[in-house]
Design a protein around this motif. Structure first.
Motif, PDB file in Angstrom:
ATOM      1  N   LYS A 215       0.837  -1.205   0.000  1.00 50.96           N
ATOM      2  CA  LYS A 215       0.000   0.000   0.000  1.00 50.96           C
ATOM      3  C   LYS A 215       0.866   1.245   0.000  1.00 50.96           C
ATOM      4  CE  LYS A 215      -2.145   1.178   3.767  1.00 50.96           C
ATOM      5  NZ  LYS A 215      -3.116   1.200   4.906  1.00 50.96           N
ATOM      6  N   GLU A 216       1.891   1.239   0.831  1.00 51.22           N
ATOM      7  CA  GLU A 216       2.810   2.387   0.880  1.00 51.22           C
ATOM      8  C   GLU A 216       3.590   2.525  -0.427  1.00 51.22           C
ATOM      9  OE1 GLU A 216       1.832   1.252   5.007  1.00 51.22           O
ATOM     10  OE2 GLU A 216       2.412   0.155   3.205  1.00 51.22           O
ATOM     11  N   ALA A 219       1.307   4.039  -2.929  1.00 54.33           N
ATOM     12  CA  ALA A 219       1.027   5.434  -2.588  1.00 54.33           C
ATOM     13  C   ALA A 219       2.178   6.354  -2.992  1.00 54.33           C
ATOM     14  CB  ALA A 219       0.751   5.557  -1.091  1.00 54.33           C
ATOM     15  N   VAL A 220       3.410   5.938  -2.744  1.00 53.82           N
ATOM     16  CA  VAL A 220       4.541   6.798  -3.104  1.00 53.82           C
ATOM     17  C   VAL A 220       4.659   6.921  -4.618  1.00 53.82           C
ATOM     18  CG1 VAL A 220       6.315   4.974  -3.118  1.00 53.82           C
ATOM     19  CG2 VAL A 220       6.956   7.327  -2.594  1.00 53.82           C
ATOM     20  N   SER A 221       4.308   5.866  -5.341  1.00 52.95           N
ATOM     21  CA  SER A 221       4.317   5.944  -6.799  1.00 52.95           C
ATOM     22  C   SER A 221       3.261   6.922  -7.294  1.00 52.95           C
ATOM     23  CB  SER A 221       4.072   4.557  -7.398  1.00 52.95           C
ATOM     24  OG  SER A 221       3.992   4.624  -8.806  1.00 52.95           O
ATOM     25  N   ALA A 297      -4.867   6.515  -1.960  1.00 61.47           N
ATOM     26  CA  ALA A 297      -5.051   7.928  -2.309  1.00 61.47           C
ATOM     27  C   ALA A 297      -4.821   8.830  -1.092  1.00 61.47           C
ATOM     28  CB  ALA A 297      -6.449   8.154  -2.870  1.00 61.47           C
ATOM     29  N   ALA A 298      -5.272   8.383   0.088  1.00 60.20           N
ATOM     30  CA  ALA A 298      -5.087   9.181   1.305  1.00 60.20           C
ATOM     31  C   ALA A 298      -3.604   9.312   1.657  1.00 60.20           C
ATOM     32  CB  ALA A 298      -5.861   8.549   2.467  1.00 60.20           C
ATOM     33  N   LEU A 299      -2.864   8.204   1.547  1.00 57.93           N
ATOM     34  CA  LEU A 299      -1.421   8.264   1.826  1.00 57.93           C
ATOM     35  C   LEU A 299      -0.696   9.136   0.808  1.00 57.93           C
ATOM     36  CD1 LEU A 299      -0.383   4.635   2.893  1.00 57.93           C
ATOM     37  CD2 LEU A 299      -0.335   6.725   4.276  1.00 57.93           C
ATOM     38  N   ALA A 438       1.448  -1.373  -6.939  1.00 58.48           N
ATOM     39  CA  ALA A 438       2.778  -1.488  -6.322  1.00 58.48           C
ATOM     40  C   ALA A 438       3.784  -2.060  -7.309  1.00 58.48           C
ATOM     41  CB  ALA A 438       2.691  -2.373  -5.082  1.00 58.48           C
ATOM     42  N   ALA A 439       3.360  -3.070  -8.080  1.00 55.80           N
ATOM     43  CA  ALA A 439       4.252  -3.653  -9.076  1.00 55.80           C
ATOM     44  C   ALA A 439       4.597  -2.642 -10.160  1.00 55.80           C
ATOM     45  CB  ALA A 439       3.592  -4.889  -9.694  1.00 55.80           C
TER      46      ALA A 439
END
Length: 621
Positions: A215-216, A219-221, A297-299, A438-439
């Protein structure tokens, strides 16, 4: 290919300026600034500047009956290399161009090497260097330059000039594959280091947060993509106008105007930062309406809220880079990155893991780094080199923005067009779920890292070809182009071999999530397969820039990205159910088409006409 987090677009556009500084808009802006600034500035053309121009600029229009040294059509020496010009056609006119002392010395040695290779000058004849105890400031055109406590005799340079002009006119200058390989490789190596360091600023966050969870990682992507499209690419694109304005200001001899132009851009970008900051502050609400994964989206919104604090620093650094590059200080940014890149990686580890701040630690590290970069660049200018073009803060920087903005808008459009084309794929992957997102983050990061090798190579090849074309040396330019493409094939095959052989191990560097690792390993062979096409396309574009036909590459890429890649990617992903593999299939086919079309164009192009076009551009400049 996930270019959005990649400095590619910035550097490509940054490279447009040095050789395209004859823009009427730029001339109007400079003329008005000169008029407004005349009382404070005075005459800035020094004896050293005049000696520099005399020693390094020569005319190439041999058909004219006038004194060749007085002609406007001029060229840089072969293998003169700069990290500032991407669309490397033929440089601007002699009365505007003054090379720095370091540039001049390197250019003369390159020219001397070619002369000795062609038996025009004795290879054993080296520049006469004698020790001197005179102060470095006591320099005259008669004695030459004092560099590092050494006195150079300008007569030697004049002899090289004379022999070079005679050899070019007689058709005696030829080159070899070995020489071109040495020159192109030598110039590309430091650029590769610079690009990798700059991209590491983004990779550090992805590496760090990827180990927190998928998830993180997603989110960073998503956050990096949003920040790039709505912020960083805007700064990069608008700042490209300084490549023209600062180059003209420095070339005109009014060096203080370089600082004035930079101040104007800093104030303008800081003004633009206000709507960007508002957009980033409310990005979580916007992304939640677009991205189905609400937690992601929130992160991502949290990430963007924090990096707002670094946006002004990033804007200042983009402007400051152009300020030092206009003075020939191309290594200044590298020195800054050599400090900031490792520091950024350390802060990511420190904040996320040591202080246990979690996800928010990464954007804090990014914001601090964005503010440290302009600070270190300022320290470089203040204590080392580049201060001669600074005259202090002035209210004049708040006037005459119109020409600067009109020059900046095309650069903004070009940067955004490419970024948006590739980042839409990242957005599309969010509709496949958290694991595919994530991938996609891992795949785009890997592809962008791989691109940091062929793209600097294309810049080196572009500059080499451009300078040989500018010197009317068609044969050597063709050899240099072939060497560049040979390098591209080697680099592409090595990247392909590396990714395919380590496809099960590379994903583990980014995340411990087995689902993500497995998905990346499935798609990575496809990414590996188009590495050759990517390298060929990048270097074809470089050669097109070198012969002054960069518009061909622009049209081809826009067509292949939007008319080919997008429909295929979305059709195979959502229509055929290929998921992430479908997203990357469109990119692979598009890059194949780009490389094939541009190779065919280069094979069929008339290189002699490129020389004539260059002569005409110089005559009209």
């Amino acid at each position: 290919m996930g270019r959005g987090n990649n400095p590619r677009s910035a550097e490509e556009q940054a490279l447009h300026g040095g050789f395209l500084s004859s823009s009427p808009l730029a001339e109007a802006a400079i003329a008005r600034d000169l008029e407004n600034y005349a009382d404070d500035e005075g005459s800035m053309i020094t004896t050293d500047d005049e000696a520099s121009e005399t020693s390094t600029i020569r005319a190439i229009n041999s058909q004219s009956g006038t004194n060749p040294h007085s002609l406007a059509g001029s060229y840089r020496r072969p293998s003169f290399f700069t990290t500032v010009s991407h669309a490397t056609v033929v440089p601007y006119t002699a009365e505007r161009e003054r090379l720095t002392r370091r540039e001049r010395e390197r250019a003369i040695e390159d020219e001397r090497d070619l002369l000795s290779d062609n038996n025009v000058m004795d290879a054993r004849l080296k520049r006469r260097v004698t020790p001197t105890s005179a102060p470095s400031g006591e320099t005259t055109a008669l004695l030459g330059d004092h560099v590092g406590g050494r006195e150079y005799n300008a007569t030697d340079d004049e002899e090289v000039d004379r022999k070079w002009e005679e050899a070019v006119a007689a058709g005696l200058i030829h080159t070899t594959w070995r020489r071109e390989a040495q020159v192109i490789g030598k110039n590309a190596a430091p650029l590769m280091v610079t690009f990798l360091l700059q991209y590491s600023l983004t990779v550090a966050s992805i590496f760090t947060l990827g180990h927190l969870g998928k998830k993180e990682l997603g989110a960073v992507s998503l956050a990096s993509m949003t920040a790039n499209i709505t912020g960083y690419a805007v700064y990069q694109g608008l700042a490209t106008s300084l490549d023209t304005l600062c180059a003209q200001a420095y070339g005109s001899g009014r060096k203080k105007l370089v600082g004035l132009q930079m101040q104007k851009m800093v104030f303008f970008l800081c003004t633009i930062t206000i709507p960007i900051a508002v957009l980033w502050f409310f990005a979580d609400r916007i992304l939640m309406k677009i991205v189905p994964e609400k937690d992601v989206a929130a992160l991502a919104g949290l990430y963007l809220k924090v990096v707002i604090l670094g946006a002004p620093g990033y804007a200042c650094f983009e402007s400051g880079k152009r300020y030092v590059q206009a003075q020939g200080l191309f290594s200044a940014s590298l020195y800054v990155l050599l400090i900031c890149a490792p520091l950024n990686a350390f802060m990511n580890w420190l904040f996320v893991w040591k202080f246990q701040w979690g996800f928010v630690g990464a954007p804090i590290a990014v914001a601090i780094t964005d503010n440290l970069m302009p600070l270190f660049l300022f320290l470089y200018v203040y204590f080392i080199d580049g201060a001669e073009c600074w005259s202090g803060l002035t209210s004049k920087a708040l006037r005459n923005w119109g020409p600067m903005i009109r020059l900046a808008l095309p650069g903004l459009v070009m940067v955004e067009a490419e970024c948006l084309a590739f980042e839409v794929l990242t957005l599309a992957s969010s509709y496949l779920g958290t694991t595919p997102l994530a991938a996609q983050s891992v795949l785009s990061t890997i592809a962008s890292i791989m691109f940091q090798v062929p793209f600097p190579l294309s810049i080196s090849g572009s500059t080499r070809v451009a300078n040989l074309i500018g010197a009317t040396l068609v044969g050597p330019a063709k050899i240099s182009a072939k060497v560049t493409m040979g390098y591209a094939v080697i680099v592409g095959l090595l990247n392909m071999l590396l990714l395919s052989s380590l496809r099960s191990y590379i994903p583990r560097l980014f995340t411990p999530e087995e689902e993500v690792i497995e998905l990346v390993a499935q798609v990575l062979p496809l990414c590996a397969a188009f590495q050759l096409f990517d390298a060929l396309a990048a270097n074809c574009n470089g050669i097109l820039r070198g012969i002054g036909r960069q518009e061909i590459g622009g049209y081809v890429q826009l067509f292949c990205y939007y008319a080919v890649a997008m429909p295929i990617s979305f059709g195979t992903t959502f229509g055929l159910g290929w998921d992430l593999l479908g997203l990357w299939s469109g990119v692979a086919i598009a890059l194949l088409l780009v490389s094939v079309i541009e190779v065919i164009f280069l094979i069929r192009t008339d290189w002699d006409r490129s020389v004539q076009d260059a002569l005409q551009r110089n005559a009209m400049a």
